[in-house]
Scaffold this motif. Structure first.
Motif, PDB file in Angstrom:
ATOM      1  N   ARG A   1      -2.466  39.609   5.787  1.00  0.00           N
ATOM      2  CA  ARG A   1      -1.542  40.033   6.835  1.00  0.00           C
ATOM      3  C   ARG A   1      -0.601  38.861   7.095  1.00  0.00           C
ATOM      4  O   ARG A   1      -0.825  37.759   6.624  1.00  0.00           O
ATOM      5  N   ALA A   2       0.446  39.139   7.863  1.00  0.00           N
ATOM      6  CA  ALA A   2       1.409  38.074   8.146  1.00  0.00           C
ATOM      7  C   ALA A   2       0.759  36.910   8.876  1.00  0.00           C
ATOM      8  O   ALA A   2       1.154  35.757   8.702  1.00  0.00           O
ATOM      9  N   ASP A   3      -0.277  37.198   9.708  1.00  0.00           N
ATOM     10  CA  ASP A   3      -0.908  36.137  10.482  1.00  0.00           C
ATOM     11  C   ASP A   3      -2.288  35.773   9.952  1.00  0.00           C
ATOM     12  O   ASP A   3      -3.100  35.189  10.648  1.00  0.00           O
ATOM     13  N   ARG A   4      -2.564  36.109   8.674  1.00  0.00           N
ATOM     14  CA  ARG A   4      -3.887  35.833   8.112  1.00  0.00           C
ATOM     15  C   ARG A   4      -3.769  35.542   6.621  1.00  0.00           C
ATOM     16  O   ARG A   4      -3.086  36.243   5.894  1.00  0.00           O
ATOM     17  N   SER A   5      -4.450  34.490   6.185  1.00  0.00           N
ATOM     18  CA  SER A   5      -4.489  34.175   4.766  1.00  0.00           C
ATOM     19  C   SER A   5      -5.541  35.041   4.080  1.00  0.00           C
ATOM     20  O   SER A   5      -6.610  35.280   4.651  1.00  0.00           O
ATOM     21  N   PRO A   6      -5.290  35.510   2.837  1.00  0.00           N
ATOM     22  CA  PRO A   6      -6.233  36.421   2.188  1.00  0.00           C
ATOM     23  C   PRO A   6      -7.433  35.723   1.561  1.00  0.00           C
ATOM     24  O   PRO A   6      -8.337  36.388   1.072  1.00  0.00           O
ATOM     25  N   THR A   7      -7.472  34.401   1.551  1.00  0.00           N
ATOM     26  CA  THR A   7      -8.559  33.717   0.853  1.00  0.00           C
ATOM     27  C   THR A   7      -9.253  32.675   1.729  1.00  0.00           C
ATOM     28  O   THR A   7     -10.447  32.727   1.944  1.00  0.00           O
TER      29      THR A   7
ATOM     30  N   PHE B   1     -18.131  19.100  16.230  1.00  0.00           N
ATOM     31  CA  PHE B   1     -16.892  19.784  15.851  1.00  0.00           C
ATOM     32  C   PHE B   1     -16.564  19.459  14.401  1.00  0.00           C
ATOM     33  O   PHE B   1     -17.109  18.515  13.809  1.00  0.00           O
ATOM     34  N   GLN B   2     -15.672  20.246  13.861  1.00  0.00           N
ATOM     35  CA  GLN B   2     -15.245  20.071  12.474  1.00  0.00           C
ATOM     36  C   GLN B   2     -13.930  20.816  12.284  1.00  0.00           C
ATOM     37  O   GLN B   2     -13.728  21.885  12.854  1.00  0.00           O
ATOM     38  N   ILE B   3     -13.024  20.238  11.511  1.00  0.00           N
ATOM     39  CA  ILE B   3     -11.868  20.999  11.028  1.00  0.00           C
ATOM     40  C   ILE B   3     -12.351  21.667   9.753  1.00  0.00           C
ATOM     41  O   ILE B   3     -12.343  21.079   8.671  1.00  0.00           O
ATOM     42  N   ALA B   4     -12.827  22.890   9.891  1.00  0.00           N
ATOM     43  CA  ALA B   4     -13.658  23.514   8.858  1.00  0.00           C
ATOM     44  C   ALA B   4     -12.849  24.465   7.978  1.00  0.00           C
ATOM     45  O   ALA B   4     -12.132  25.328   8.484  1.00  0.00           O
ATOM     46  N   PRO B   5     -12.993  24.345   6.656  1.00  0.00           N
ATOM     47  CA  PRO B   5     -12.438  25.368   5.769  1.00  0.00           C
ATOM     48  C   PRO B   5     -13.339  26.592   5.763  1.00  0.00           C
ATOM     49  O   PRO B   5     -14.569  26.467   5.715  1.00  0.00           O
ATOM     50  N   CYS B   6     -12.740  27.759   5.831  1.00  0.00           N
ATOM     51  CA  CYS B   6     -13.488  29.021   5.838  1.00  0.00           C
ATOM     52  C   CYS B   6     -12.919  29.929   4.758  1.00  0.00           C
ATOM     53  O   CYS B   6     -11.715  29.922   4.504  1.00  0.00           O
ATOM     54  N   PHE B   7     -13.778  30.739   4.165  1.00  0.00           N
ATOM     55  CA  PHE B   7     -13.384  31.535   3.002  1.00  0.00           C
ATOM     56  C   PHE B   7     -13.757  32.996   3.229  1.00  0.00           C
ATOM     57  O   PHE B   7     -14.934  33.313   3.432  1.00  0.00           O
ATOM     58  N   ARG B   8     -12.771  33.859   3.198  1.00  0.00           N
ATOM     59  CA  ARG B   8     -13.024  35.280   3.389  1.00  0.00           C
ATOM     60  C   ARG B   8     -12.146  36.082   2.431  1.00  0.00           C
ATOM     61  O   ARG B   8     -10.943  35.845   2.336  1.00  0.00           O
TER      62      ARG B   8
ATOM     63  N   PHE C   1      -0.127  25.252   0.294  1.00  0.00           N
ATOM     64  CA  PHE C   1      -0.163  26.000  -0.964  1.00  0.00           C
ATOM     65  C   PHE C   1      -0.845  27.354  -0.741  1.00  0.00           C
ATOM     66  O   PHE C   1      -2.018  27.540  -1.090  1.00  0.00           O
ATOM     67  N   PRO C   2      -0.153  28.318  -0.156  1.00  0.00           N
ATOM     68  CA  PRO C   2      -0.771  29.608   0.136  1.00  0.00           C
ATOM     69  C   PRO C   2      -0.785  30.546  -1.068  1.00  0.00           C
ATOM     70  O   PRO C   2      -0.037  30.365  -2.029  1.00  0.00           O
ATOM     71  N   MET C   3      -1.635  31.540  -0.981  1.00  0.00           N
ATOM     72  CA  MET C   3      -1.632  32.644  -1.940  1.00  0.00           C
ATOM     73  C   MET C   3      -0.528  33.637  -1.553  1.00  0.00           C
ATOM     74  O   MET C   3      -0.021  33.615  -0.431  1.00  0.00           O
ATOM     75  N   ASN C   4      -0.208  34.521  -2.487  1.00  0.00           N
ATOM     76  CA  ASN C   4       0.741  35.585  -2.137  1.00  0.00           C
ATOM     77  C   ASN C   4      -0.007  36.762  -1.522  1.00  0.00           C
ATOM     78  O   ASN C   4      -1.209  36.697  -1.257  1.00  0.00           O
ATOM     79  N   GLN C   5       0.704  37.861  -1.287  1.00  0.00           N
ATOM     80  CA  GLN C   5       0.099  39.021  -0.617  1.00  0.00           C
ATOM     81  C   GLN C   5      -1.013  39.659  -1.434  1.00  0.00           C
ATOM     82  O   GLN C   5      -1.830  40.400  -0.904  1.00  0.00           O
ATOM     83  N   ARG C   6      -1.050  39.396  -2.726  1.00  0.00           N
ATOM     84  CA  ARG C   6      -2.104  39.955  -3.584  1.00  0.00           C
ATOM     85  C   ARG C   6      -3.200  38.926  -3.859  1.00  0.00           C
ATOM     86  O   ARG C   6      -3.972  39.088  -4.808  1.00  0.00           O
ATOM     87  N   ALA C   7      -3.256  37.885  -3.043  1.00  0.00           N
ATOM     88  CA  ALA C   7      -4.266  36.830  -3.188  1.00  0.00           C
ATOM     89  C   ALA C   7      -4.186  36.169  -4.561  1.00  0.00           C
ATOM     90  O   ALA C   7      -5.209  35.895  -5.203  1.00  0.00           O
ATOM     91  N   GLU C   8      -2.951  35.879  -5.002  1.00  0.00           N
ATOM     92  CA  GLU C   8      -2.732  35.207  -6.280  1.00  0.00           C
ATOM     93  C   GLU C   8      -2.081  33.850  -6.032  1.00  0.00           C
ATOM     94  O   GLU C   8      -1.213  33.716  -5.166  1.00  0.00           O
ATOM     95  N   ASP C   9      -2.492  32.871  -6.822  1.00  0.00           N
ATOM     96  CA  ASP C   9      -1.855  31.560  -6.816  1.00  0.00           C
ATOM     97  C   ASP C   9      -0.810  31.562  -7.922  1.00  0.00           C
ATOM     98  O   ASP C   9      -1.137  31.379  -9.097  1.00  0.00           O
ATOM     99  N   LEU C  10       0.442  31.778  -7.572  1.00  0.00           N
ATOM    100  CA  LEU C  10       1.496  31.910  -8.579  1.00  0.00           C
ATOM    101  C   LEU C  10       1.856  30.574  -9.198  1.00  0.00           C
ATOM    102  O   LEU C  10       2.417  30.530 -10.292  1.00  0.00           O
ATOM    103  N   MET C  11       1.541  29.484  -8.521  1.00  0.00           N
ATOM    104  CA  MET C  11       1.901  28.169  -9.024  1.00  0.00           C
ATOM    105  C   MET C  11       0.935  27.712 -10.123  1.00  0.00           C
ATOM    106  O   MET C  11       1.352  27.225 -11.171  1.00  0.00           O
ATOM    107  N   LEU C  12      -0.364  27.900  -9.899  1.00  0.00           N
ATOM    108  CA  LEU C  12      -1.370  27.445 -10.858  1.00  0.00           C
ATOM    109  C   LEU C  12      -1.998  28.575 -11.660  1.00  0.00           C
ATOM    110  O   LEU C  12      -2.799  28.333 -12.566  1.00  0.00           O
TER     111      LEU C  12
END
Length: 594
Positions: free
Chosen positions: A226-232, A214-221, A559-570
């Motif tokens: 969507r409201a229930d899905r991260s864009p990155t 098992f692994q607590i795995a980071p995945c990238f797509r 530290f999530p991205m916004n709806q346009r997959a942008e990191d507004l902080m960095l």
């Protein structure tokens, strides 16, 4: 005494009265009560009230502090008067009379307020996420996430699993979404990819002889948000087991997920019975493959009651192959006002409308009302009522055509009906395994057959089914776990036999050479004594979202991205420098104006 604190802002109580203490934290709120300054001092652990009057040596300096300044205070613990005790916080019995204060970090004027958590635009909250994370709700969500992950690790370890890390920089491997590509400096013109999931690696871990991974795995797509899905990127509990069948996987992961929801669900009931529902039945009964079983409504096929009936629209529709009429029962929905509202809902969803029948008491007995009832007559309406188990005061809504065209709308209508009629139990967690997914689907326009779900799954029936059956009838050993309308887990028993894999891909239009080019490493591994194996992956972000009672996944990601997959902080994504492009042998072609 320590340079910054002798206690945290959650430690002090009545037993500390009379002690001299040192606290450090942020100014949560300042109140001036007739010349006496009261400050709620906050740190990671809690809040302590501190105060100073003009007799305090620190009074003049405390007058200067503002919200979210970071300060250190020294003072004496005093008991609050009984009528002033705050029972809502652990430190509510005491307050600190300040004798010394040091500003550790002053704050500019705040772009968003932390105290009382007023609404601010999400763009502001994401740009100043370090401030947003100081707010109690979000702060607690992130701590919840940490505790959930810790508990998952403990539970997996308790079941004999070993945690292994798989590569982050790897080769591109289609998983149903777009890859994030990483250019290679050492190999000009070639690209690595960030893994969409550790799929191939975890299967090769099984081939390597490690029984439970098992692994607590980071995945990238690279996905649309969507409201229930991260864009990155997102995290999942990824697991794989050797020498198992489908039920073994269920029996392994169920106690882990059940335990997590019982531990962190704030006392909300967690269903102990997790039904296994076929994909076909789930689509029929609920209009989705991730049903919310808190809603008791189950749709049914009622085509026979409309075939050859006086309702010409449905009667003619049923003359076409592959069409059917489905009913959505609506207990307690038997009013024309509610029926008209649901008909309007269907129109807003892009359909001409939604037929309905409702049953009312006319004093001399039950009567079926509505346009459909008049057209098909009392005998047919009574047969529908009996099939659906409805009574006086209930209603039923009807949609017809080819199921693929209206199924999703029917599912959304079921959800709305359940919520508006207060049939849905909002305060519980109910789970269902969705099984028997079709291996293939056919594009209605091109007629091309392709995988409908996971291409690495073992087909039910193996090579015999692949060789003799219509592809659209072949089922896979694929499964999802749904909870309250969300997909939490997806998994499969894997196709570990090269010849069956080649055949499965051949049906979907991928020749042997293409399979070896795309998945050569894994196929090669399977030629060296691969064990039967299977597993699944559970979405950490969605699990925490449900436990935290949030509807937006960004509320449980630090530290999530916004709806346009942008990191507004960095400021990501950013433009590369010319030097970076030269090193990577890349050139940026300007986007064409649309």
């Amino acid at each position: 005494m320590h340079s910054y604190r002798s206690h945290t802002c959650a430690d002090l109580n009545a037993k500390h009265v009379g002690e001299n203490v040192r606290l450090s934290g942020w100014v949560h709120r300042v109140r001036d009560h007739g010349g006496i300054l009261f400050i709620d001092l906050r740190d990671h652990y809690g809040i302590t009230q501190v105060l100073a009057d003009p007799d305090s040596p620190a009074f003049s300096e405390l007058e200067k502090v503002r919200s979210e300044w970071c300060i250190r205070i020294d003072g004496e613990v005093k008991a609050r008067a009984p009528e002033l005790v705050n029972k809502n916080i652990p430190t509510g019995e005491v307050e600190i009379f300040v004798r010394d204060m040091e500003v550790l970090g002053a704050s500019k004027e705040l772009p968003l307020q932390v105290f009382d958590e007023p609404d601010f635009p999400e763009e502001t909250r994401l740009k100043y996420r370090f401030l947003d994370l100081r707010r109690e709700t979000l702060h607690n969500n992130i701590i919840l996430r940490s505790n959930v992950v810790k508990s998952i690790r403990n539970r997996m370890d308790g079941q004999g699993f070993n945690e292994f890390q798989t590569p982050i920089i790897t080769a591109s491997s289609p998983e149903g979404a777009r890859d994030f590509l990483v250019p290679s400096r050492l190999h000009p013109g070639k690209f690595y990819a960030l893994p969409q999931a550790p799929q191939q690696f975890k299967q090769m871990i099984m081939v390597a002889g490690f029984d439970k991974y098992f692994q607590i795995a980071p995945c990238f797509r690279d996905e649309d948000p969507r409201a229930d899905r991260s864009p990155t990127d997102f995290y999942q509990l990824d697991l794989e087991m050797s020498f198992v069948n489908q039920q073994d996987v269920f029996d392994t992961i169920e106690p882990v997920i059940k335990g997590i929801f019982e531990e962190f669900g704030k006392g909300r009931p967690v269903a102990q019975d997790w039904p296994q529902i076929s994909y076909k039945d789930s689509a029929l009964w609920y209009g989705t493959d991730k049903p919310d079983l808190r809603n008791p409504i189950k749709m049914q096929v009622v085509s026979e009651h409309f075939a050859g009936s006086g309702f010409a629209i449905f009667a003619k529709l049923l003359e076409n192959e592959g069409t059917e009429i489905r009913a959505i029962p609506a207990p307690k929905g038997g009013s024309r006002k509610f029926c008209d509202r649901m008909n309007k809902f269907a129109q807003q969803e892009g359909l001409p409308g939604m037929g309905y029948i409702f049953w009312r008491d006319q004093g001399e007995g039950m009567e079926a009302a509505g346009p459909l009832a008049k057209n098909i007559g009392p005998e047919r309406t009574e047969a529908i009522r009996q099939q659906l188990g409805l009574e006086v005061g209930d209603a039923a809504f009807f949609l017809g055509g080819k199921p693929a065209a209206f199924e999703s709308v029917a599912g959304r209508a079921r959800t709305v009906i359940g919520e508006e009629l207060e049939l849905t139990d909002k305060d519980s967690f109910k789970f269902a395994w969705i099984v028997d997914f079709p291996m293939y689907e056919r594009d209605p326009e091109s007629g091309k057959v392709d995988f409908s779900h996971n291409p690495f799954s073992m087909p039910q029936g193996g090579m015999e089914a692949l060789s003799a059956e219509d592809p659209e009838t072949i089922l896979g050993y694929q499964y999802d776990l749904a909870c309250n309308g969300y997909e939490l887990i997806s998994g499969a028993i894997r196709n570990h036999q090269p010849e069956i894999m080649y055949k499965a891909f051949e049906i979907a239009g991928y020749p042997k050479e293409e399979v070896e080019k795309r998945f050569g490493g894994m196929v090669n591994a399977f030629t060296y004594g691969a064990p039967p194996h299977g597993g699944c992956a559970a979405g950490i972000d969605r699990i925490v979202m449900l436990l935290a009672d949030e509807s937006n996944i960004r509320q449980v990601i630090m530290f999530p991205m916004n709806q346009r997959a942008e990191d507004l902080m960095l400021g990501g994504p950013s433009e590369p420098t010319n030097e970076q492009l030269r090193e990577l042998h890349l050139r940026v072609i300007p986007a064409e104006d649309k």
